[in-house]
Design a protein around this motif. Structure first.
Motif, short mmCIF file in Angstrom:
data_model
loop_
_atom_site.label_atom_id
_atom_site.label_comp_id
_atom_site.label_asym_id
_atom_site.label_seq_id
_atom_site.Cartn_x
_atom_site.Cartn_y
_atom_site.Cartn_z
N PHE A 17 -3.69 8.72 -11.63
CA PHE A 17 -4.26 7.41 -11.93
C PHE A 17 -3.93 6.44 -10.80
O PHE A 17 -2.98 6.64 -10.05
CB PHE A 17 -3.80 6.87 -13.28
N GLU A 18 -4.74 5.41 -10.69
CA GLU A 18 -4.55 4.38 -9.67
C GLU A 18 -3.93 3.16 -10.34
O GLU A 18 -4.27 2.81 -11.47
CB GLU A 18 -5.88 4.00 -9.04
N THR A 19 -3.01 2.51 -9.64
CA THR A 19 -2.40 1.29 -10.14
C THR A 19 -2.02 0.40 -8.98
O THR A 19 -2.06 0.81 -7.82
CB THR A 19 -1.17 1.62 -11.03
N ASP A 24 0.40 -3.71 -3.47
CA ASP A 24 0.26 -2.32 -3.06
C ASP A 24 -0.55 -1.53 -4.08
O ASP A 24 -0.16 -1.39 -5.25
CB ASP A 24 1.63 -1.66 -2.91
N ASP A 25 -1.69 -1.00 -3.64
CA ASP A 25 -2.47 -0.06 -4.45
C ASP A 25 -1.92 1.33 -4.17
O ASP A 25 -1.75 1.72 -3.01
CB ASP A 25 -3.95 -0.11 -4.08
N VAL A 26 -1.65 2.08 -5.23
CA VAL A 26 -1.13 3.43 -5.10
C VAL A 26 -1.79 4.33 -6.14
O VAL A 26 -2.39 3.86 -7.11
CB VAL A 26 0.40 3.49 -5.27
N TYR A 27 -1.66 5.62 -5.91
CA TYR A 27 -2.05 6.62 -6.89
C TYR A 27 -0.78 7.32 -7.35
O TYR A 27 0.11 7.59 -6.56
CB TYR A 27 -3.00 7.65 -6.28
N ILE A 28 -0.75 7.63 -8.64
CA ILE A 28 0.39 8.34 -9.22
C ILE A 28 -0.15 9.59 -9.90
O ILE A 28 -1.11 9.52 -10.67
CB ILE A 28 1.14 7.46 -10.22
N GLY A 29 0.45 10.72 -9.59
CA GLY A 29 0.08 11.99 -10.22
C GLY A 29 1.19 12.47 -11.13
O GLY A 29 2.37 12.33 -10.81
N ILE A 30 0.81 13.01 -12.27
CA ILE A 30 1.76 13.57 -13.23
C ILE A 30 1.42 15.03 -13.43
O ILE A 30 0.26 15.39 -13.65
CB ILE A 30 1.70 12.83 -14.59
N TYR A 44 1.13 8.58 -4.07
CA TYR A 44 0.20 8.58 -2.94
C TYR A 44 -0.11 7.13 -2.56
O TYR A 44 -0.12 6.25 -3.43
CB TYR A 44 -1.13 9.23 -3.33
N ASP A 45 -0.40 6.91 -1.30
CA ASP A 45 -0.79 5.56 -0.88
C ASP A 45 -2.26 5.31 -1.25
O ASP A 45 -2.92 6.15 -1.87
CB ASP A 45 -0.52 5.34 0.62
N ALA A 46 -2.78 4.14 -0.86
CA ALA A 46 -4.14 3.74 -1.21
C ALA A 46 -5.20 4.66 -0.63
O ALA A 46 -6.32 4.73 -1.14
CB ALA A 46 -4.39 2.29 -0.78
N GLU A 47 -4.87 5.37 0.45
CA GLU A 47 -5.79 6.32 1.06
C GLU A 47 -5.58 7.74 0.53
O GLU A 47 -6.10 8.70 1.07
CB GLU A 47 -5.66 6.31 2.59
N PHE A 48 -4.78 7.87 -0.52
CA PHE A 48 -4.46 9.12 -1.17
C PHE A 48 -3.68 10.07 -0.25
O PHE A 48 -3.78 11.28 -0.35
CB PHE A 48 -5.70 9.82 -1.74
N PRO A 70 9.74 2.92 3.12
CA PRO A 70 9.21 1.57 2.87
C PRO A 70 7.85 1.57 2.18
O PRO A 70 7.43 0.52 1.66
CB PRO A 70 9.13 0.95 4.26
N ARG A 71 7.18 2.70 2.12
CA ARG A 71 5.89 2.78 1.42
C ARG A 71 6.04 2.89 -0.09
O ARG A 71 5.07 2.73 -0.82
CB ARG A 71 5.08 3.97 1.94
N VAL A 72 7.26 3.17 -0.57
CA VAL A 72 7.50 3.28 -2.00
C VAL A 72 7.56 1.87 -2.60
O VAL A 72 8.33 1.03 -2.14
CB VAL A 72 8.81 4.05 -2.29
N PRO A 73 6.74 1.61 -3.62
CA PRO A 73 6.74 0.27 -4.22
C PRO A 73 8.10 -0.11 -4.78
O PRO A 73 8.81 0.73 -5.35
CB PRO A 73 5.71 0.38 -5.36
N ALA A 74 8.44 -1.37 -4.64
CA ALA A 74 9.71 -1.89 -5.17
C ALA A 74 9.49 -2.26 -6.64
O ALA A 74 9.35 -3.42 -7.00
CB ALA A 74 10.17 -3.09 -4.36
N VAL A 75 9.43 -1.24 -7.48
CA VAL A 75 9.21 -1.43 -8.91
C VAL A 75 10.11 -0.45 -9.66
O VAL A 75 10.34 0.66 -9.21
CB VAL A 75 7.72 -1.23 -9.29
N ASP A 76 10.63 -0.90 -10.78
CA ASP A 76 11.45 -0.03 -11.61
C ASP A 76 10.57 0.65 -12.65
O ASP A 76 10.31 0.12 -13.72
CB ASP A 76 12.56 -0.83 -12.30
N LEU A 77 10.09 1.82 -12.31
CA LEU A 77 9.25 2.62 -13.19
C LEU A 77 10.13 3.67 -13.84
O LEU A 77 10.74 4.49 -13.15
CB LEU A 77 8.14 3.27 -12.36
#
Length: 110
Positions: A17-19, A24-30, A44-48, A70-77
Motif C-alpha cells: 500500500f502507498e502512504t 514523504d510518499d512511500v510504499y509499504i509491503g507486508i 519502498y520510496d515513491a519510485e518503488f 535517511p530515506r526511512v521516514p521518521a515515524v513510530d510505526l
C-alpha cells in the motif's frame, strides 16, 4: 475506540500500500511467513525502489528502529493491540486485534 492512528487495511498478506509520512510518499509491503507464522515489512520510496526489505514485525516494537538510512521516514510505526490482550503478531490476530499503528496519541475530543 482507538487512541492512535491505525492503518485500516485488508491484512491478507502479501500486499503493498502507498502512504504519506510528512512530506514523504512511500510504499509499504507486508508478507506472511507460513513456516514461522510471522509477518515481514518492506519499505519502498515513491519510485518503488527498495529501502528496507524483509524486516520482521515484532509486537510492540517500532519498525525500522535499527535503520540509520535517511530515506526511512521518521515515524513510530508499531504493530500492537490497543486493548493489551495480545503479545505477538501472528496470522490469528493480525488485522483482527493487532494492527499497524502510528504511535502518536489522537485527541478524540476534537
Amino acid at each position: 475506540m482507538a487512541i492512535r492512528s491505525k492503518f485500516e487495511l485488508d491484512y491478507d498478506a502479501p500486499f503493498v500500500f502507498e502512504t504519506t509520512f510528512g512530506n514523504d510518499d512511500v510504499y509499504i509491503g507486508i508478507n506472511y511467513n507460513e513456516i514461522g507464522d510471522f509477518y515481514t515489512i518492506d519499505l519502498y520510496d515513491a519510485e518503488f525502489q527498495p529501502i528496507i526489505m524483509g524486516e520482521k514485525l515484532v509486537y510492540g516494537k517500532r519498525v525500522w528502529r535499527r535503520s540509520v538510512d535517511p530515506r526511512v521516514p521518521a515515524v513510530d510505526l508499531i504493530p500492537m493491540d490497543e486493548s493489551g490482550k495480545e503479545s505477538t503478531v501472528a496470522k490469528a490476530n493480525f488485522g483482527i486485534t493487532v494492527f499497524l499503528y502510528i504511535d502518536t496519541l489522537v485527541d478524540e475530543t476534537v
